[in-house]
Write an enzyme that holds these catalytic residues in place. Structure first.
Site, PDB file in Angstrom:
ATOM      1  N   ASP A 144       0.867  -1.255  -0.055  1.00 55.18           N
ATOM      2  CA  ASP A 144      -0.010  -0.199   0.193  1.00 55.18           C
ATOM      3  C   ASP A 144       0.945   1.111  -0.060  1.00 55.18           C
ATOM      4  OD1 ASP A 144      -2.382   1.418  -0.031  1.00 55.18           O
ATOM      5  OD2 ASP A 144      -2.374   1.453   2.213  1.00 55.18           O
ATOM      6  N   CYS A 199     -20.658 -13.916  -4.085  1.00 51.97           N
ATOM      7  CA  CYS A 199     -21.425 -12.930  -3.514  1.00 51.97           C
ATOM      8  C   CYS A 199     -23.029 -13.077  -3.688  1.00 51.97           C
ATOM      9  CB  CYS A 199     -21.237 -11.356  -3.890  1.00 51.97           C
ATOM     10  SG  CYS A 199     -19.622 -10.674  -3.316  1.00 51.97           S
ATOM     11  N   CYS A 205     -23.549  -5.808   2.537  1.00 52.89           N
ATOM     12  CA  CYS A 205     -22.609  -4.521   2.534  1.00 52.89           C
ATOM     13  C   CYS A 205     -23.138  -3.400   2.038  1.00 52.89           C
ATOM     14  CB  CYS A 205     -21.539  -5.193   1.918  1.00 52.89           C
ATOM     15  SG  CYS A 205     -21.365  -5.354   0.060  1.00 52.89           S
ATOM     16  N   CYS A 252     -13.885   2.361   9.327  1.00 50.33           N
ATOM     17  CA  CYS A 252     -15.267   1.841   9.331  1.00 50.33           C
ATOM     18  C   CYS A 252     -15.320   0.448   8.888  1.00 50.33           C
ATOM     19  CB  CYS A 252     -16.263   2.578   8.534  1.00 50.33           C
ATOM     20  SG  CYS A 252     -17.983   1.846   8.665  1.00 50.33           S
TER      21      CYS A 252
END
Length: 361
Positions: A144, A199, A205, A252
């Site tokens: 990252d 999914c 989500c 979050c």
């Protein structure tokens, strides 16, 4: 130890050794893929940029060429070793904290030490192990820290599929894990891409996102995402989103917490990822009254440090504005009412107004 620099190197044996070495270094899963981004992912990324969903993250646009062409990040790279490391701490009262509005919710990945250094160090150690048996090996580790499209690469390397929240999901481990990459110029055999998507019709989500930031499956509007608002964003938090943030002060996890696949999430074995300074169970008011010196001391080596003290106070002010009206909450807000930062002062004023909406400015 075999030498893979011979005329007929056994790269399959080396790939098997790499997986073994990676496990010894604390990685739960590694996969190998070509150093290229599939055209479908390039197209989706460009559409996301064109729609302005990256918000103020100008570097996304600035370095899009590098993101789409990993071969330009490291000379001679032909393979990417994608690695997964689980980070979910055990025995953190995640859901309970979200339901206690006087408590501060910090994203699970940020409760311990910063993952960047730890994973980059482990990947570098893996690179050195490879170098010891393949002297012509050139490598570079990324965590990252560069314009790398790590999720498409992870999917191509077989680590999982892209969920509707845009994170990689693994059937056996959910999504609470970090990704890191080791670029190499060795022609290692590649793994099968993870082409299935499990999914289905689930939209848990999307439904639970407090700010409705997942605007459609696999597409997140950064400008609404609480992780962006509390970490990357250095300005005011849009007023219309503040009441939706609840007690989430740094990141979050809602989209992950509700994902059915995270019933398989593995608890981390890394001591560095365990909660520090009781950040998994602290009152908003207590954190709000930290001095800057305390903030710097207690966030040393933590991902939270990147937000900075001013934005830390901004986030906590919003959390306190959403908290119950108690003496402790009101006392904390009044103590910061004249803080010498317009950003903090404005958010404190907003918070006070939530408790006394009819009060005069």
């Amino acid at each position: 130890m075999s030498n893979y620099s011979s005329e007929s190197p056994d790269y399959q044996k080396l790939a098997d050794d790499i997986r073994l070495w990676a496990r010894h270094l604390g990685f739960q899963h590694v996969g190998i893929t070509e150093a290229r981004i599939p055209e479908r992912d390039k197209k989706q990324f460009q559409q996301w940029l064109d729609q302005g969903l990256h918000g103020d993250l100008a570097y996304m646009e600035r370095y899009k060429e590098l993101r789409c062409h990993p071969e330009k990040l490291h000379e001679g790279v032909i393979r990417v070793i994608s690695a997964r490391m689980d980070y979910l701490p055990a025995e953190t009262e995640t859901i309970k904290i979200l339901n206690e509005p006087e408590k501060a919710y910090v994203s699970r990945y940020a409760l311990g030490r910063d993952y960047h250094k730890l994973i980059r160090k482990r990947l570098t150690q893996l690179g050195k192990k490879i170098e010891a048996v393949a002297p012509n090996h050139g490598y570079r580790a990324f965590v990252d820290s560069a314009p790398v499209m790590e999720r498409p690469l992870a999917q191509q390397a077989g680590l999982g599929w892209m969920g509707k929240h845009s994170l990689i999901i693994n059937r056996k481990a959910g999504s609470f894990f970090f990704l890191g990459e080791l670029f190499t110029n060795l022609p290692l055999p590649t793994d099968e891409p993870y082409e299935k998507n499990h999914c289905g019709r689930c939209t848990a989500c999307m439904d639970i996102c407090p700010t409705q930031a997942i605007v459609e499956p696999y597409k997140v509007d950064t400008r609404k995402c609480i992780s962006y608002l509390t970490i990357e964003n250095s300005g005011p938090i849009p007023e219309e989103l503040r009441s939706k943030m609840g007690n989430r002060i740094f990141g979050c996890d809602d989209c992950q917490l509700t994902c059915p696949w995270n019933r398989f999430a593995r608890h981390t074995q890394e001591t560095d990822f365990q909660p520090r300074h009781h950040l998994d169970n602290s009152d908003l008011a207590d954190l709000f009254l930290w001095t800057e010196e305390e903030f710097l001391e207690r966030t040393a080596g933590s991902p939270i440090r990147r937000a900075g003290f001013e934005c830390w106070l901004r986030n906590l002010a919003v959390g306190l504005g959403n908290a119950p009206t108690t003496d402790k909450v009101m006392s904390a807000l009044h103590q910061r009412q004249n803080y010498p930062s317009e950003l903090v002062k404005e958010h404190v004023a907003w918070a006070l107004k939530q408790h006394h909406p009819n009060a005069q400015d």
